[in-house]
Design an enzyme around this catalytic site. Structure first.
Site, PDB file in Angstrom:
ATOM      1  N   TYR A 136     -55.077  -5.971 -77.387  1.00 13.23           N
ATOM      2  CA  TYR A 136     -56.045  -6.422 -76.387  1.00 13.23           C
ATOM      3  C   TYR A 136     -56.924  -7.545 -76.928  1.00 13.23           C
ATOM      4  CZ  TYR A 136     -60.159  -6.959 -73.637  1.00 13.23           C
ATOM      5  OH  TYR A 136     -61.174  -7.534 -72.924  1.00 13.23           O
ATOM      6  N   GLU A 180     -65.916 -10.084 -77.680  1.00 13.80           N
ATOM      7  CA  GLU A 180     -64.797  -9.218 -77.313  1.00 13.80           C
ATOM      8  C   GLU A 180     -64.788  -7.938 -78.141  1.00 13.80           C
ATOM      9  OE1 GLU A 180     -62.809  -9.035 -74.847  1.00 13.80           O
ATOM     10  OE2 GLU A 180     -63.559 -10.881 -73.974  1.00 13.80           O
ATOM     11  N   GLY A 213     -72.575   1.790 -81.810  1.00 18.82           N
ATOM     12  CA  GLY A 213     -71.481   2.767 -81.925  1.00 18.82           C
ATOM     13  C   GLY A 213     -70.173   2.156 -82.393  1.00 18.82           C
ATOM     14  N   ARG A 258     -70.152 -16.351 -72.023  1.00 21.60           N
ATOM     15  CA  ARG A 258     -69.428 -17.207 -71.084  1.00 21.60           C
ATOM     16  C   ARG A 258     -69.987 -18.626 -71.097  1.00 21.60           C
ATOM     17  NH1 ARG A 258     -68.529 -12.929 -66.136  1.00 21.60           N
ATOM     18  NH2 ARG A 258     -66.780 -11.864 -67.115  1.00 21.60           N
ATOM     19  N   ASP A 265     -56.869  -3.969 -70.894  1.00 23.19           N
ATOM     20  CA  ASP A 265     -57.752  -2.885 -71.340  1.00 23.19           C
ATOM     21  C   ASP A 265     -57.819  -1.841 -70.224  1.00 23.19           C
ATOM     22  OD1 ASP A 265     -59.294  -4.036 -69.394  1.00 23.19           O
ATOM     23  OD2 ASP A 265     -61.078  -4.298 -70.633  1.00 23.19           O
TER      24      ASP A 265
END
Ligand code: SF4
Length: 383
Positions: free
Chosen positions: A146, A63, A107, A51, A164
């Site tokens: 998204y 993102e 992951g 941010r 989302d």
């Protein structure tokens, strides 16, 4: 419903029935809703490294990392990733192995592979610039509706509403949407509601505010409605039904697979195999093994899979440890064995590559989290 929930519901109803709570149905007060939400976000947003930047590349990386992953886990990965690959060009030129190594433990490795592939497309075909247009950006590997909306709105203030899981939950409560959020058919409806709410004058800021509201106030369990900045617009709050939403379609129980893997020693080296690039854990390295079939012992399965997968014969098979791991759609219980190379040449059936590696060098390879669960024990045992 327990007593506490009942009391809270009654309290909320009393507040709602009193004159102090001024109801503003969202359908008639979109601009009020936007102004209220944005004023709250301006004052209360959490500080996050992504941010503090307006660079499209960094916003894109954040993102991608934030998909299915909690903010607190992402922060460290994001900082290490940006330190190692500070711009799209350096990411595109890096070997995939290096990218997977930095991503190791986060992951959903397809995200890293696609990010890398997309960086190469941007550098090789798009003049090294992140596309400032939704349609071109949406076509890049790994970019869905998204992420396209999130990146285009946050980086370029383009008017696309991001939807989302968090935002669906907020919308379901604001509008009392009974369509299950995990039903593929609901996507259009939630997108339409998000589009109606979106602030066309500050789409990036608005999308982030909705995400923040879902993450910190309108949480899955026990939303803190009494301090919610937009409770006067919320249908669920006014009917004390916030704990009922969102609706979900029932899903099947998560299956559990029992696997056996072998750490094959040849002198002071062990055999690692690399998974194919597509699919689960694509490109990561692991010890050869596979599923234990009914009536088979773990030890027999280990020897059988080693012969099948890498064409080697092993001897002196000894139990090392058992580890468990949960993926999104299934769980695994893995029995790990150590064994010694006896005969054969490596011929791969399944993996894309194999290497004999010294135990101390295992940490240089991107490994699945399930392997990390016994790696330290393995390395310590060598000392
Ligand atoms: Fe969510 Fe409650 Fe706010 Fe409604 S009032 S948006 S249910 S936190």
């Amino acid at each position: 419903m327990n007593r506490t929930t009942t009391n809270a519901a009654v309290y909320i109803r009393e507040i709602c029935d009193s004159d102090t709570m001024h109801k503003k149905p969202l359908r008639k007060h979109y601009q009020d809703f936007r102004d209220t939400l944005l004023a709250w976000f301006k004052d209360y947003q959490r500080d996050m490294p992504w941010r503090r930047t307006s660079e499209p590349y960094r916003i894109w990386v954040s993102e991608v990392m934030l998909q299915q992953t909690q903010v607190k886990k992402v922060v460290g990965y994001y900082e290490r990733f940006i330190a190692r690959f500070p711009d799209v060009e350096q990411l595109a030129r890096a070997p995939l192995q290096d990218v997977l190594k930095v991503w190791e433990g986060l992951g959903y490795y397809a995200r890293a592979r696609n990010l890398h592939k997309a960086a190469q497309v941007i550098v090789n075909e798009l003049d090294g610039k992140i596309p400032r247009d939704y349609a071109t950006f949406r076509k890049l590997p790994g970019i869905g509706d998204y992420s396209a909306a999130a990146v285009q709105s946050i980086a370029f203030d383009a008017p696309y509403a991001a939807v989302d899981g968090n935002i669906k939950r907020v919308l379901a409560r604001l509008f009392l949407i009974e369509t299950p959020i995990n039903d593929a058919k609901s996507a259009k409806l939630f997108q339409q509601k998000a589009d109606e709410c979106l602030d066309p004058n500050a789409p990036g800021f608005f999308n982030q505010a909705m995400m923040e509201l879902g993450a910190t106030v309108c949480r899955p369990q026990s939303p803190t409605c009494l301090v919610c900045p937009v409770n006067s617009f919320c249908e669920a709050f006014h009917t004390a039904r916030q704990n009922e939403f969102p609706y979900r379609r029932e899903t099947k129980p998560v299956p559990e697979h029992h696997l056996a893997v072998g750490i094959i020693y040849r002198g002071n080296e062990v055999l690692l195999t690399q998974r194919q690039l597509d699919g689960l854990l694509g490109g990561l390295w692991e010890f050869p093994g596979g599923e234990i079939t009914e009536g088979e012992t773990a030890e027999v399965a280990c020897v059988r899979h080693i012969a099948d997968v890498v064409n080697l014969f092993v001897t002196d098979v000894r139990y090392f440890t058992r580890v468990r791991h949960a993926y999104t759609h299934f769980k695994v219980v893995v029995d790990v064995f150590q064994c010694d190379y006896q005969a054969g040449e490596v011929v791969l059936k399944g993996p894309r590559d194999a290497k004999w590696v010294e135990i101390v060098a295992l940490r240089d390879y991107p490994l699945p989290r399930v392997t990390h669960k016994f790696l330290e024990k393995l390395v310590e045992g060598e000392r």
